[in-house]
Motif scaffolding. Sequence first.
Motif, mmCIF file in Angstrom:
data_model
loop_
_atom_site.group_PDB
_atom_site.id
_atom_site.type_symbol
_atom_site.label_atom_id
_atom_site.label_comp_id
_atom_site.label_asym_id
_atom_site.label_seq_id
_atom_site.Cartn_x
_atom_site.Cartn_y
_atom_site.Cartn_z
ATOM 1 N N ALA A 22 47.740 4.651 12.384
ATOM 2 C CA ALA A 22 46.726 4.444 11.347
ATOM 3 C C ALA A 22 45.337 4.310 11.970
ATOM 4 O O ALA A 22 44.359 4.886 11.475
ATOM 5 N N GLY A 23 45.248 3.568 13.063
ATOM 6 C CA GLY A 23 43.959 3.398 13.731
ATOM 7 C C GLY A 23 43.417 4.707 14.273
ATOM 8 O O GLY A 23 42.221 4.992 14.164
ATOM 9 N N ARG A 24 44.293 5.521 14.846
ATOM 10 C CA ARG A 24 43.859 6.807 15.373
ATOM 11 C C ARG A 24 43.413 7.745 14.255
ATOM 12 O O ARG A 24 42.436 8.483 14.398
ATOM 13 N N LEU A 25 44.123 7.717 13.147
ATOM 14 C CA LEU A 25 43.754 8.570 12.010
ATOM 15 C C LEU A 25 42.403 8.160 11.432
ATOM 16 O O LEU A 25 41.626 9.005 10.984
ATOM 17 N N LEU A 26 42.110 6.872 11.458
ATOM 18 C CA LEU A 26 40.829 6.409 10.929
ATOM 19 C C LEU A 26 39.663 6.861 11.797
ATOM 20 O O LEU A 26 38.566 7.116 11.295
ATOM 21 N N VAL A 27 39.896 6.972 13.113
ATOM 22 C CA VAL A 27 38.861 7.523 13.990
ATOM 23 C C VAL A 27 38.565 8.961 13.574
ATOM 24 O O VAL A 27 37.403 9.380 13.476
ATOM 25 N N ARG A 28 39.611 9.732 13.317
ATOM 26 C CA ARG A 28 39.417 11.117 12.893
ATOM 27 C C ARG A 28 38.714 11.172 11.534
ATOM 28 O O ARG A 28 37.837 12.015 11.322
ATOM 29 N N CYS A 29 39.081 10.311 10.622
ATOM 30 C CA CYS A 29 38.436 10.282 9.301
ATOM 31 C C CYS A 29 36.932 10.052 9.436
ATOM 32 O O CYS A 29 36.124 10.758 8.828
ATOM 33 N N ALA A 30 36.575 9.043 10.218
ATOM 34 C CA ALA A 30 35.159 8.701 10.377
ATOM 35 C C ALA A 30 34.398 9.813 11.074
ATOM 36 O O ALA A 30 33.279 10.177 10.671
#
Length: 280
Positions: A95-103
């Motif tokens: 989830a944390g890695r995906l949020l980096v990509r989202c941002a």
Amino acid sequence: MAGWEGGDGDREVRTLNPSQTNPRLRYEFDRGSGYETEIRLTTALSALIPEDELLHSDHRFFQIVHLLTEYCWVAVHHCLCDLTEALDRGDTIAAGRLLVRCADTAALTVECLRVMANSLSQVSFLRMRDNLAGAASGLASPGSRNVRRAAHAVWAAFESAAADAGATPADLVEGTAPDTAATPRIAQLADVMVGLQRFDTQVLEWKQVHLNLVWQMLGGQPRAADEEDEGAPGRPRSMRGRSISDLERLAVRPLFPKLWLQNTAVYRAMSAVAPEEEAA
């Protein structure tokens, strides 16, 4: 549609600007390469308005910037779907890695707006706007609307993950402290919470830059009014006839409002005057 001309061997190569007389300035594509086939580049380039149908010299630039933005929102939406699944299965690392990509992907939409603001003049935009389809308003963007809807699913999954871990909002806030004593599970959820706000901040930045671009192109900056504006018939409107005040309202609406309410609560708690000082 794009032009066709002879290519290597018997294959016909397409061009985006077939009327260009200088062969070196023709944009050729659809050569049958694995690269073009795999990423569907030919289909994507076919969506561009044919050169002989462009309404203005900046029309292609205008379309490409908007298409890039919409593609970015598609990527963000896909990432939010994966993020929801990661939270549902308790995978806070993913989830944390995906949020980096989202941002980071949302940041590309901000850059698209900055490119437009830096190179498209107001006169050019308004002349082109007169010939665009009547309902071609950015408020009709499917990208930002779908991202907003997906954000509701993300937040529900996040709250459920926090509840499963027995973590309150206060626990998660404490989990962000450098000297936190939080368990690894809660510390990871705290990082996800921070990631959600960073992503939301990036989307809010896009809204603010977009609003500034609208003020730049249409006018109506609310703090720039003078006496001559007092008798004006009304503020600028979108191509669908909606006042830009709608855009100003949306520009401050976050995807995750409870996160921002928590920021306020933490500030009030940590800035409160001690009872003995208040009595004094």
